[in-house]
Enzyme design. Structure first.
Site, short mmCIF file in Angstrom:
data_model
loop_
_atom_site.label_atom_id
_atom_site.label_comp_id
_atom_site.label_asym_id
_atom_site.label_seq_id
_atom_site.Cartn_x
_atom_site.Cartn_y
_atom_site.Cartn_z
N HIS A 183 40.22 47.43 46.27
CA HIS A 183 41.40 47.50 47.15
C HIS A 183 40.98 47.37 48.61
O HIS A 183 41.55 46.59 49.37
CB HIS A 183 42.10 48.85 46.97
CG HIS A 183 42.86 49.01 45.70
ND1 HIS A 183 43.75 48.08 45.23
CD2 HIS A 183 42.88 50.03 44.79
CE1 HIS A 183 44.29 48.50 44.10
NE2 HIS A 183 43.76 49.68 43.81
N HIS A 197 36.91 50.59 41.63
CA HIS A 197 38.34 50.24 41.65
C HIS A 197 38.89 50.34 43.08
O HIS A 197 39.55 49.41 43.57
CB HIS A 197 39.08 51.20 40.71
CG HIS A 197 40.56 51.05 40.67
ND1 HIS A 197 41.24 50.61 39.56
CD2 HIS A 197 41.53 51.30 41.61
CE1 HIS A 197 42.53 50.58 39.80
NE2 HIS A 197 42.73 51.01 41.05
N GLU A 198 38.61 51.46 43.75
CA GLU A 198 39.13 51.66 45.11
C GLU A 198 38.45 50.74 46.11
O GLU A 198 39.07 50.28 47.07
CB GLU A 198 38.96 53.12 45.53
CG GLU A 198 39.79 54.11 44.71
CD GLU A 198 41.27 53.82 44.79
OE1 GLU A 198 41.74 53.33 45.84
OE2 GLU A 198 41.98 54.08 43.80
#
Length: 379
Positions: free
Chosen positions: A71, A67-68
């Site tokens: 980003h 998820h990170e």
């Protein structure tokens, strides 16, 4: 957030495990091994449950890292430098060195995380149904179904419109797009974030009073979200105030240096106890070698001060602790906070010209905010 164990780099992004991560990893593993898995798949040996719990926890935090990473990868594609990703007790944080320059970049960066979690959730759920139709063992199916569920929950939770959650950043991007004002957009998104935080805190208190101790986490999560929303707005206000201010404008000029060959006893007696400074550039024949702080001295046993030298415990010179006087203060701030432990040596042409500390930045900020306030009054 900077404290932790560096475990490697992915796409040239440094990954760090904050020490608090080990607490949540242990709690998640225990919850899965001792509670969820025995209920969902009874009759299996305790050692198997523990193994299932450890592997599932690792996959879960791998999902958080994914998820990170999404980003960070989107941010890097738009030229935004990433200091690294830190996994900690309440998930993960991508450490940006700068804010997005326009709402379009903000939107793409923000939405990438939840979409990646929802994608992973869909993949795990699909694997569950395929495995179920193939008659796979509950040892495999139960963890896979939980991973699908938790990734979907993670994606949906992050889409809630409260800054600094991803959904709050999407909201900020939308308001920023229509108003052209980042400060106003952040204020509105942070307001939604505070509302969400208070809701979580209320639910947590209500749950605890009602006997559901598991909702205690809502209080901690709400409190952290509240603090993050407030600090996120303040950060934008401060960055606006510091626009145009250089490192040279804020630094302490011509700082006192300390010789690398003196003992810690002499350093404490002749420097640290004689002045209010808690850090000194370390030099040797006008060559700057690094920096020493009183905290680093305190980390050495007192009986060793008589023979330990400054050069033995100083932080050696590196790009992480060097700034140029003409650099914009707003560009240096993330490195000052995350890499330099709040202190940077300001050098030009290989010569030391100053030292920049958090206190210097605070003084510059106060001057700028007072100046802008007087400007508004005069206008």
């Amino acid at each position: 957030m900077g404290d932790g164990i560096k475990i490697g780099r992915i796409f040239d992004i440094e990954i760090t495990l904050n020490y608090s991560w080990f607490i949540i990893f242990a709690l998640v593993t225990w919850g899965l091994s001792a509670v969820l898995f025995p209920q969902a798949a009874p009759g299996i040996a305790t050692g198997v449950y523990i193994t299932m719990g450890v592997i599932t926890s690792l996959l879960f935090f791998g999902s958080v890292l994914f998820h990170e990473l999404m980003h960070s990868i989107v941010a890097k594609s738009y030229g935004l430098p990433i200091e690294g990703i830190t996994l900690l007790i309440f998930g993960g944080v991508s450490q940006l060195s700068d804010e997005p320059q326009n709402p379009g970049v903000e939107f793409r960066m923000a939405i990438a995380g939840p979409l990646s979690s929802l994608f992973l959730g869909g993949v795990f759920v699909s694997i569950f149904f395929i495995g179920q139709s193939a008659g796979s063992s509950p040892i495999f199916l139960v963890p896979v179904l939980w991973l699908g569920y938790i990734n979907i929950v993670l994606g949906l939770f992050n889409l809630l419109p409260g800054f600094p959650l991803d959904g709050g950043r999407v909201l900020r991007a939308a308001v920023w797009h229509f108003t052209g004002n980042l400060r106003r957009a952040t204020g509105i998104a942070a307001g939604f974030g505070k509302g969400l935080a208070y809701t979580l805190i209320f639910l947590g208190i209500f749950g605890v009073v009602s006997g559901n101790i598991g909702l205690l986490w809502f209080i901690f999560l709400g409190w952290i979200l509240l603090q993050s929303a407030e600090s996120g707005y303040k950060q934008v206000v401060y960055r606006e105030a510091l626009e145009g201010v250089t490192v040279g404008d804020a630094m302490t000029q011509n700082p006192q240096t300390i010789n690398s060959y003196i003992t810690l006893d002499d350093a404490v007696r002749d420097y640290f106890t004689q002045h209010a400074w808690v850090a000194y550039p370390v030099s040797d024949n006008d060559d700057v070698l690094g920096i020493i702080t009183f905290n680093s001295v305190k980390g050495v046993p007192r009986e060793s001060w008589a023979y330990k030298l400054v050069r033995d415990i100083m932080r050696p010179l590196s790009l992480d602790i060097i700034a140029q006087p003409e650099a914009q203060l707003t560009e240096i701030l993330p490195k000052l906070q995350t890499k330099a432990d709040g202190r940077m040596l300001v050098m030009k042409g290989g010569r030391l010209v100053g030292i920049l500390t958090v206190a210097d930045v605070t003084r510059a900020l106060m001057r700028q905010m007072q100046y802008k306030q007087e400007e508004r009054r005069a206008g």
